[in-house]
Design a protein around this motif. Structure first.
Motif, mmCIF file in Angstrom:
data_model
loop_
_atom_site.group_PDB
_atom_site.id
_atom_site.type_symbol
_atom_site.label_atom_id
_atom_site.label_comp_id
_atom_site.label_asym_id
_atom_site.label_seq_id
_atom_site.Cartn_x
_atom_site.Cartn_y
_atom_site.Cartn_z
ATOM 1 N N ALA A 1 0.821 -1.219 0.000
ATOM 2 C CA ALA A 1 0.000 0.000 0.000
ATOM 3 C C ALA A 1 0.853 1.267 0.000
ATOM 4 O O ALA A 1 0.335 2.354 -0.189
ATOM 5 C CB ALA A 1 -0.921 0.003 1.213
ATOM 6 N N PHE A 2 2.150 1.121 0.207
ATOM 7 C CA PHE A 2 3.040 2.285 0.285
ATOM 8 C C PHE A 2 3.582 2.611 -1.098
ATOM 9 O O PHE A 2 4.757 2.440 -1.391
ATOM 10 C CB PHE A 2 4.182 2.021 1.274
ATOM 11 C CG PHE A 2 4.616 3.242 2.013
ATOM 12 C CD1 PHE A 2 5.240 4.290 1.368
ATOM 13 C CD2 PHE A 2 4.404 3.349 3.372
ATOM 14 C CE1 PHE A 2 5.635 5.422 2.042
ATOM 15 C CE2 PHE A 2 4.804 4.471 4.069
ATOM 16 C CZ PHE A 2 5.423 5.518 3.401
ATOM 17 N N ARG A 3 2.680 3.120 -1.970
ATOM 18 C CA ARG A 3 3.064 3.467 -3.338
ATOM 19 C C ARG A 3 3.421 4.944 -3.453
ATOM 20 O O ARG A 3 4.313 5.309 -4.190
ATOM 21 C CB ARG A 3 1.936 3.105 -4.300
ATOM 22 C CG ARG A 3 1.601 1.613 -4.282
ATOM 23 C CD ARG A 3 0.431 1.256 -5.185
ATOM 24 N NE ARG A 3 -0.720 2.125 -5.077
ATOM 25 C CZ ARG A 3 -1.721 1.981 -4.210
ATOM 26 N NH1 ARG A 3 -1.713 0.980 -3.358
ATOM 27 N NH2 ARG A 3 -2.740 2.819 -4.200
ATOM 28 N N THR A 4 2.662 5.775 -2.764
ATOM 29 C CA THR A 4 2.954 7.205 -2.638
ATOM 30 C C THR A 4 2.567 7.596 -1.218
ATOM 31 O O THR A 4 1.834 6.862 -0.547
ATOM 32 C CB THR A 4 2.151 8.086 -3.619
ATOM 33 O OG1 THR A 4 0.766 8.022 -3.257
ATOM 34 C CG2 THR A 4 2.338 7.678 -5.069
ATOM 35 N N ILE A 5 3.038 8.748 -0.777
ATOM 36 C CA ILE A 5 2.672 9.239 0.551
ATOM 37 C C ILE A 5 1.156 9.403 0.631
ATOM 38 O O ILE A 5 0.516 8.985 1.597
ATOM 39 C CB ILE A 5 3.371 10.591 0.848
ATOM 40 C CG1 ILE A 5 4.899 10.447 0.788
ATOM 41 C CG2 ILE A 5 2.919 11.164 2.180
ATOM 42 C CD1 ILE A 5 5.518 9.598 1.837
ATOM 43 N N HIS A 6 0.588 10.015 -0.404
ATOM 44 C CA HIS A 6 -0.857 10.259 -0.448
ATOM 45 C C HIS A 6 -1.622 8.933 -0.389
ATOM 46 O O HIS A 6 -2.581 8.796 0.395
ATOM 47 C CB HIS A 6 -1.196 11.040 -1.718
ATOM 48 C CG HIS A 6 -2.640 11.353 -1.878
ATOM 49 N ND1 HIS A 6 -3.304 12.250 -1.071
ATOM 50 C CD2 HIS A 6 -3.567 10.875 -2.741
ATOM 51 C CE1 HIS A 6 -4.566 12.314 -1.444
ATOM 52 N NE2 HIS A 6 -4.756 11.493 -2.455
ATOM 53 N N ALA A 7 -1.224 7.959 -1.192
ATOM 54 C CA ALA A 7 -1.898 6.661 -1.209
ATOM 55 C C ALA A 7 -1.784 5.981 0.160
ATOM 56 O O ALA A 7 -2.760 5.419 0.668
ATOM 57 C CB ALA A 7 -1.313 5.767 -2.298
ATOM 58 N N TRP A 8 -0.588 6.034 0.739
ATOM 59 C CA TRP A 8 -0.404 5.412 2.051
ATOM 60 C C TRP A 8 -1.300 6.069 3.099
ATOM 61 O O TRP A 8 -1.964 5.390 3.873
ATOM 62 C CB TRP A 8 1.040 5.460 2.525
ATOM 63 C CG TRP A 8 1.104 4.974 3.941
ATOM 64 C CD1 TRP A 8 1.161 5.718 5.082
ATOM 65 C CD2 TRP A 8 1.009 3.615 4.376
ATOM 66 N NE1 TRP A 8 1.112 4.918 6.186
ATOM 67 C CE2 TRP A 8 1.028 3.619 5.786
ATOM 68 C CE3 TRP A 8 0.912 2.391 3.712
ATOM 69 C CZ2 TRP A 8 0.948 2.446 6.538
ATOM 70 C CZ3 TRP A 8 0.841 1.229 4.466
ATOM 71 C CH2 TRP A 8 0.856 1.266 5.858
ATOM 72 N N ASN A 9 -1.314 7.393 3.138
ATOM 73 C CA ASN A 9 -2.093 8.084 4.162
ATOM 74 C C ASN A 9 -3.585 7.790 4.037
ATOM 75 O O ASN A 9 -4.272 7.652 5.051
ATOM 76 C CB ASN A 9 -1.813 9.581 4.151
ATOM 77 C CG ASN A 9 -0.450 9.890 4.743
ATOM 78 O OD1 ASN A 9 0.120 9.110 5.496
ATOM 79 N ND2 ASN A 9 0.084 11.039 4.392
ATOM 80 N N GLN A 10 -4.080 7.660 2.813
ATOM 81 C CA GLN A 10 -5.483 7.271 2.626
ATOM 82 C C GLN A 10 -5.709 5.846 3.153
ATOM 83 O O GLN A 10 -6.664 5.577 3.867
ATOM 84 C CB GLN A 10 -5.872 7.351 1.155
ATOM 85 C CG GLN A 10 -6.067 8.758 0.660
ATOM 86 C CD GLN A 10 -6.518 8.780 -0.801
ATOM 87 O OE1 GLN A 10 -6.197 7.889 -1.580
ATOM 88 N NE2 GLN A 10 -7.258 9.814 -1.157
ATOM 89 N N TYR A 11 -4.815 4.939 2.795
ATOM 90 C CA TYR A 11 -4.897 3.547 3.235
ATOM 91 C C TYR A 11 -4.790 3.471 4.766
ATOM 92 O O TYR A 11 -5.564 2.772 5.419
ATOM 93 C CB TYR A 11 -3.774 2.749 2.566
ATOM 94 C CG TYR A 11 -3.702 1.304 2.972
ATOM 95 C CD1 TYR A 11 -4.517 0.355 2.363
ATOM 96 C CD2 TYR A 11 -2.805 0.879 3.943
ATOM 97 C CE1 TYR A 11 -4.446 -0.985 2.723
ATOM 98 C CE2 TYR A 11 -2.721 -0.450 4.313
ATOM 99 C CZ TYR A 11 -3.545 -1.381 3.703
ATOM 100 O OH TYR A 11 -3.472 -2.702 4.070
ATOM 101 N N ALA A 12 -3.834 4.211 5.307
ATOM 102 C CA ALA A 12 -3.605 4.193 6.754
ATOM 103 C C ALA A 12 -4.823 4.719 7.503
ATOM 104 O O ALA A 12 -5.215 4.166 8.538
ATOM 105 C CB ALA A 12 -2.369 5.016 7.092
ATOM 106 N N ASN A 13 -5.423 5.764 6.983
ATOM 107 C CA ASN A 13 -6.602 6.340 7.624
ATOM 108 C C ASN A 13 -7.752 5.338 7.658
ATOM 109 O O ASN A 13 -8.418 5.169 8.683
ATOM 110 C CB ASN A 13 -7.009 7.624 6.897
ATOM 111 C CG ASN A 13 -8.048 8.407 7.650
ATOM 112 O OD1 ASN A 13 -8.077 8.405 8.867
ATOM 113 N ND2 ASN A 13 -8.903 9.090 6.918
ATOM 114 N N LYS A 14 -7.967 4.643 6.545
ATOM 115 C CA LYS A 14 -9.042 3.649 6.469
ATOM 116 C C LYS A 14 -8.782 2.458 7.381
ATOM 117 O O LYS A 14 -9.707 1.835 7.887
ATOM 118 C CB LYS A 14 -9.202 3.142 5.038
ATOM 119 C CG LYS A 14 -9.833 4.134 4.100
ATOM 120 C CD LYS A 14 -9.909 3.574 2.688
ATOM 121 C CE LYS A 14 -10.351 4.653 1.717
ATOM 122 N NZ LYS A 14 -10.128 4.272 0.328
ATOM 123 N N ASN A 15 -7.497 2.117 7.566
ATOM 124 C CA ASN A 15 -7.138 0.917 8.322
ATOM 125 C C ASN A 15 -6.581 1.200 9.714
ATOM 126 O O ASN A 15 -6.015 0.309 10.351
ATOM 127 C CB ASN A 15 -6.132 0.091 7.514
ATOM 128 C CG ASN A 15 -6.771 -0.459 6.256
ATOM 129 O OD1 ASN A 15 -7.526 -1.415 6.314
ATOM 130 N ND2 ASN A 15 -6.494 0.168 5.125
#
Length: 188
Positions: free
Chosen positions: A86-100
């Motif tokens: 899930a760590f493809r970009t900072i933005h992508a990670w932060n969205q994933y991290a927030n959901k999880n």
């Protein structure tokens, strides 16, 4: 200067029980206590321990929502390894991290550093200017996007760098447009 009263533990406990509904936050209590001539929060903390521990003794719900979770280095490494895809970009990670309910990219960078993140995930936080140019031109080959256009696109495609990342790389949106679209391509 205000006179300092000495309170026994019993007297403090009686005050705490009487006004326990006012034991929300240290700031709120201190404001209330000042108006009513009651002891400062530090008096309670010195006698009974941490503020939230006192609230627990009083059976007052503790609001831990504003307190950031503390992570150990090994715990962060384990989390990152388990979710590295899930760590493809900072933005992508932060969205994933927030959901999880996972730590933000900032937490990993602060505790592990960019090199360790890259070692675990393969993610390179510092793309070259040429890489950014390529990404931008892939989506807007003929003319530069507006900030709004880029924001909308990057919302839909989480692998894209955010507009703020582009601004950090080029120093401004205008400079990005000059570098990507207006400079003579032969100069580079």
């Amino acid at each position: 200067m205000a006179r300092k009263e000495k309170f026994t533990d019993e007297a403090l406990w009686k005050i705490a029980l009487t006004y326990k509904h006012e034991f929300t936050s240290v700031t709120s209590w201190n404001h209330f206590a000042k108006e009513k001539g009651l002891p400062h929060s530090q008096t309670f903390i010195q006698r009974f321990g941490k503020w939230n521990e006192l609230k627990e003794k009083l059976n007052v719900k503790s609001n831990k929502q504003h307190r950031p979770q503390k992570y150990e280095r090994d715990e962060l490494i384990t989390i990152l390894a388990a979710h590295k895809g899930a760590f493809r970009t900072i933005h992508a990670w932060n969205q994933y991290a927030n959901k999880n309910k996972l730590p933000s990219a900032n937490v990993f960078e602060r505790h592990l550093g960019a090199e360790e993140i890259e070692r675990i995930t393969g993610y390179q936080s510092q793309l070259s200017e040429a890489s950014y140019k390529e990404i931008i031109l892939k989506h807007f080959p003929n003319s530069p996007p507006t900030v709004s256009q880029w924001k909308n696109l990057s919302k839909d495609e989480s692998d894209l760098p955010s507009f703020s990342t582009i601004i950090r790389k080029f120093d401004s949106w205008e400079k990005m447009k000059r570098v990507v679209y207006y400079y003579n391509k032969d100069r580079y």
